[in-house]
Design an enzyme around this catalytic site. Sequence first.
Site, PDB file in Angstrom:
ATOM      1  N   GLU A 132      47.882  30.808   0.413  1.00  0.00           N
ATOM      2  CA  GLU A 132      48.353  31.215   1.123  1.00  0.00           C
ATOM      3  C   GLU A 132      49.345  30.437   1.890  1.00  0.00           C
ATOM      4  OE1 GLU A 132      46.820  33.505   4.736  1.00  0.00           O
ATOM      5  OE2 GLU A 132      49.132  33.854   5.057  1.00  0.00           O
ATOM      6  N   CYS A 143      38.799  34.653  11.943  1.00  0.00           N
ATOM      7  CA  CYS A 143      39.987  34.890  10.652  1.00  0.00           C
ATOM      8  C   CYS A 143      40.290  34.216   9.717  1.00  0.00           C
ATOM      9  CB  CYS A 143      40.910  36.028  11.084  1.00  0.00           C
ATOM     10  SG  CYS A 143      40.632  37.041   9.259  1.00  0.00           S
ATOM     11  N   GLU A 148      48.189  60.338  24.495  1.00  0.00           N
ATOM     12  CA  GLU A 148      49.382  59.528  25.185  1.00  0.00           C
ATOM     13  C   GLU A 148      50.631  59.896  24.258  1.00  0.00           C
ATOM     14  OE1 GLU A 148      48.281  55.631  25.465  1.00  0.00           O
ATOM     15  OE2 GLU A 148      50.212  54.829  25.717  1.00  0.00           O
ATOM     16  N   ILE A 185      46.606  52.413  29.997  1.00  0.00           N
ATOM     17  CA  ILE A 185      46.238  51.767  30.796  1.00  0.00           C
ATOM     18  C   ILE A 185      45.160  53.089  31.544  1.00  0.00           C
ATOM     19  CG2 ILE A 185      44.483  50.299  32.009  1.00  0.00           C
ATOM     20  CD1 ILE A 185      45.144  48.613  30.250  1.00  0.00           C
ATOM     21  N   HIS A 215      36.984  40.652  12.595  1.00  0.00           N
ATOM     22  CA  HIS A 215      37.704  40.137  13.945  1.00  0.00           C
ATOM     23  C   HIS A 215      36.258  40.482  15.188  1.00  0.00           C
ATOM     24  CE1 HIS A 215      41.776  39.406  12.622  1.00  0.00           C
ATOM     25  NE2 HIS A 215      41.151  39.202  11.716  1.00  0.00           N
ATOM     26  N   GLN A 232      63.057  61.126  40.437  1.00  0.00           N
ATOM     27  CA  GLN A 232      63.531  62.225  40.114  1.00  0.00           C
ATOM     28  C   GLN A 232      64.035  62.856  39.165  1.00  0.00           C
ATOM     29  OE1 GLN A 232      66.356  63.212  44.062  1.00  0.00           O
ATOM     30  NE2 GLN A 232      64.507  61.878  45.484  1.00  0.00           N
ATOM     31  N   GLU A 283      36.597  40.607  17.937  1.00  0.00           N
ATOM     32  CA  GLU A 283      36.932  40.819  19.837  1.00  0.00           C
ATOM     33  C   GLU A 283      37.362  41.948  19.308  1.00  0.00           C
ATOM     34  OE1 GLU A 283      38.303  39.207  17.313  1.00  0.00           O
ATOM     35  OE2 GLU A 283      40.748  39.425  17.100  1.00  0.00           O
ATOM     36  N   LEU A 311      54.500  50.803  32.483  1.00  0.00           N
ATOM     37  CA  LEU A 311      54.016  51.020  33.837  1.00  0.00           C
ATOM     38  C   LEU A 311      52.456  51.244  33.409  1.00  0.00           C
ATOM     39  CD1 LEU A 311      56.305  53.544  34.749  1.00  0.00           C
ATOM     40  CD2 LEU A 311      56.126  51.357  35.326  1.00  0.00           C
ATOM     41  N   LYS A 337      62.030  54.327  46.874  1.00  0.00           N
ATOM     42  CA  LYS A 337      62.658  54.613  46.288  1.00  0.00           C
ATOM     43  C   LYS A 337      62.612  55.656  45.272  1.00  0.00           C
ATOM     44  CE  LYS A 337      66.565  52.993  48.452  1.00  0.00           C
ATOM     45  NZ  LYS A 337      66.820  53.986  49.147  1.00  0.00           N
ATOM     46  N   THR A 338      62.332  57.262  45.357  1.00  0.00           N
ATOM     47  CA  THR A 338      62.174  57.983  44.849  1.00  0.00           C
ATOM     48  C   THR A 338      62.944  58.521  43.865  1.00  0.00           C
ATOM     49  OG1 THR A 338      62.813  59.807  45.966  1.00  0.00           O
ATOM     50  CG2 THR A 338      60.284  59.131  46.601  1.00  0.00           C
ATOM     51  N   LYS A 339      64.597  58.735  44.242  1.00  0.00           N
ATOM     52  CA  LYS A 339      65.423  58.889  43.024  1.00  0.00           C
ATOM     53  C   LYS A 339      65.184  58.462  41.941  1.00  0.00           C
ATOM     54  CE  LYS A 339      69.273  59.953  44.706  1.00  0.00           C
ATOM     55  NZ  LYS A 339      68.935  61.172  45.821  1.00  0.00           N
TER      56      LYS A 339
HETATM   57  N1  GLN Z   1      46.034  34.993   6.434  1.00  0.00           N
HETATM   58  C1  GLN Z   1      44.815  34.799   6.359  1.00  0.00           C
HETATM   59  C2  GLN Z   1      44.082  35.900   5.233  1.00  0.00           C
HETATM   60  O1  GLN Z   1      45.002  36.636   4.743  1.00  0.00           O
HETATM   61  C3  GLN Z   1      44.060  35.153   8.353  1.00  0.00           C
HETATM   62  C4  GLN Z   1      44.122  37.119   8.638  1.00  0.00           C
HETATM   63  C5  GLN Z   1      43.892  37.363   9.507  1.00  0.00           C
HETATM   64  O2  GLN Z   1      43.931  36.334  10.190  1.00  0.00           O
HETATM   65  N2  GLN Z   1      43.557  38.375   9.986  1.00  0.00           N
HETATM   66  O3  GLN Z   1      43.208  36.114   5.076  1.00  0.00           O
END
Ligand code: GLN
Length: 538
Positions: A407, A383, A143, A21, A509, A195, A511, A17, A190-192
């Site tokens: 890897e 990464c 939360e 956020i 990262h 409730q 982001e 739900l 519907k409120t059930k």
């Molecule tokens: N698998 C890669 C590492 O461990 C990249 C990891 C990732 O993209 N966060 O270095």
Amino acid sequence: MKKTKYIFFTGGVVSSLGKGIACASLGLLLKSRGYEVTILKLDPYINVDPGTMSPYQHGEVYVTDDGAETDLDLGHYERFINTNMAQYNNATAGQVYYEVIQKERRGDYLGATVQVIPHITDVINEKIELVGQKTGSEIVIVEIGGTVGDIESLPFLEAIRQFRLGKEHEDTLVVHLTLVPFVAGANELKTKPTQHSVMRLREIGLQPDMLLCRTDRLLPQGVKDKIGLFCNVSANSVIDALDVKTIYEVPVQYADEGFDQLVLKKLKLPKNELNFSGWRDKVERYSKVEKEVNIAICGKYVSLHDAYKSITEAFIHAGMENNVRVNLKWVSTEEIGEQSVKEYLKDVCGILVPGGFGERGIEGKLEAIHFARENMIPFFGICLGLQCAVIEFTRNVLGKKDANSTEFNPDTKNPVIHLMETQKSIKRLGGTMRLGSYPCNLYAGTKASQAYGMNEINERHRHRYEFNNSYQKKLARAGMVFSGLSPDNKLVEMIELKDHPWFVGCQFHPELKSRLAKAHPLFREFVAAANQFSNKLN
Ligand code: GLN
């Protein structure tokens, strides 16, 4: 020091739900009224953290500056309230039990029988108090993950019941997020379910102070009255949480409902002036943007967008700053081959290869990167995306066809990506990667330093492998630029290509640090480059 007030958010009826956020939105509004706010996520699962959980089950692992691997809701908290979270902003049942069991083994309980009540609940309450102490916040929003009625969340709800007993009435608040579905056959809201969910909460001894009702239409007064009567709350404490187009509209809708004002009234705190027009204007302006730019995300978990939550949000922030709508095209790299790559990527103006683990889909990622490099399409590697860009370049420009990361092939003759020295002796999986914020120095004149507008940055990491420096010279001669290095020059943190309009990779990262208030510079510039590419196409 001011007294800390606590707002507990529980969830009812169904999951998804948008409790995270909701907490983040209320946090933003309270902050916009001048309050110091922080948010704690309590997760009822037994894993110590989500770091070892599959993104299929849990979505993205969000990493904080101090290196905690946390629930993705912490990303929403940071993006909304624009404050850095830390380890103490997330606690799981696993952490709580781990702590209690360690105390028991040390003999700290002096022979007592160790029980859920009071030992587990005490530790939960210590964690709730700790966030307020660490951050000095006037308001702590808590939360509680999961849905009321789940067995796992019982100790958390019991802890809150006890917590409230020790506080003044006006110092805590329970907000229950619930669903009021419209049943088309009956032509009725519907409120059930609400409730029943409140009934479960009251059985445990928690009376909600406010009900936040997810609904696809405004609740008529009669429905609010009914919910109030059956759930033992006043009808004006039944708040509409209307479905909206984007998550960034949620705080706007709450502000219009007066949700934050009612919260402050119940906490007996002054209303203060609301300073929220920046956010509101940005969201409104963005809703009118028409130009679209297609960007492909070439990854492994493409059917599950939660696995890349922060990336999708960073594109919204970057779109806002570039006045374009970023249309994400999710491409599964397991499907891409040398022949089919063009079919998948012919209509995109930017290609992003995100982070990831394991060999599956790697060859497809390399094909996508090859396609971006040769066709001068803006490319952004994050990464694993940087690591793949290095492998692709070594294979196809230097001609070392077996280049790889250890890897994926521990025996490759050309290990251009290999295990970090500090990782070699590590055997345990949980919490042992290179995690959290690290400094990085950028070379002046590179795309990286232009984007940031500075040469010393800090970014968050989560990986075990790194670029193998013995290849640096050869790659540099062939046109790869090592634009960002760790301050001791030992770790390559960013790369780019000389003869390409925008080809950038980073070992961290970015982001995770993008916010609506300020898009991440690398996403902003990547979207700008993609926008330019699309202008040329048309
Ligand atoms: N698998 C890669 C590492 O461990 C990249 C990891 C990732 O993209 N966060 O270095």
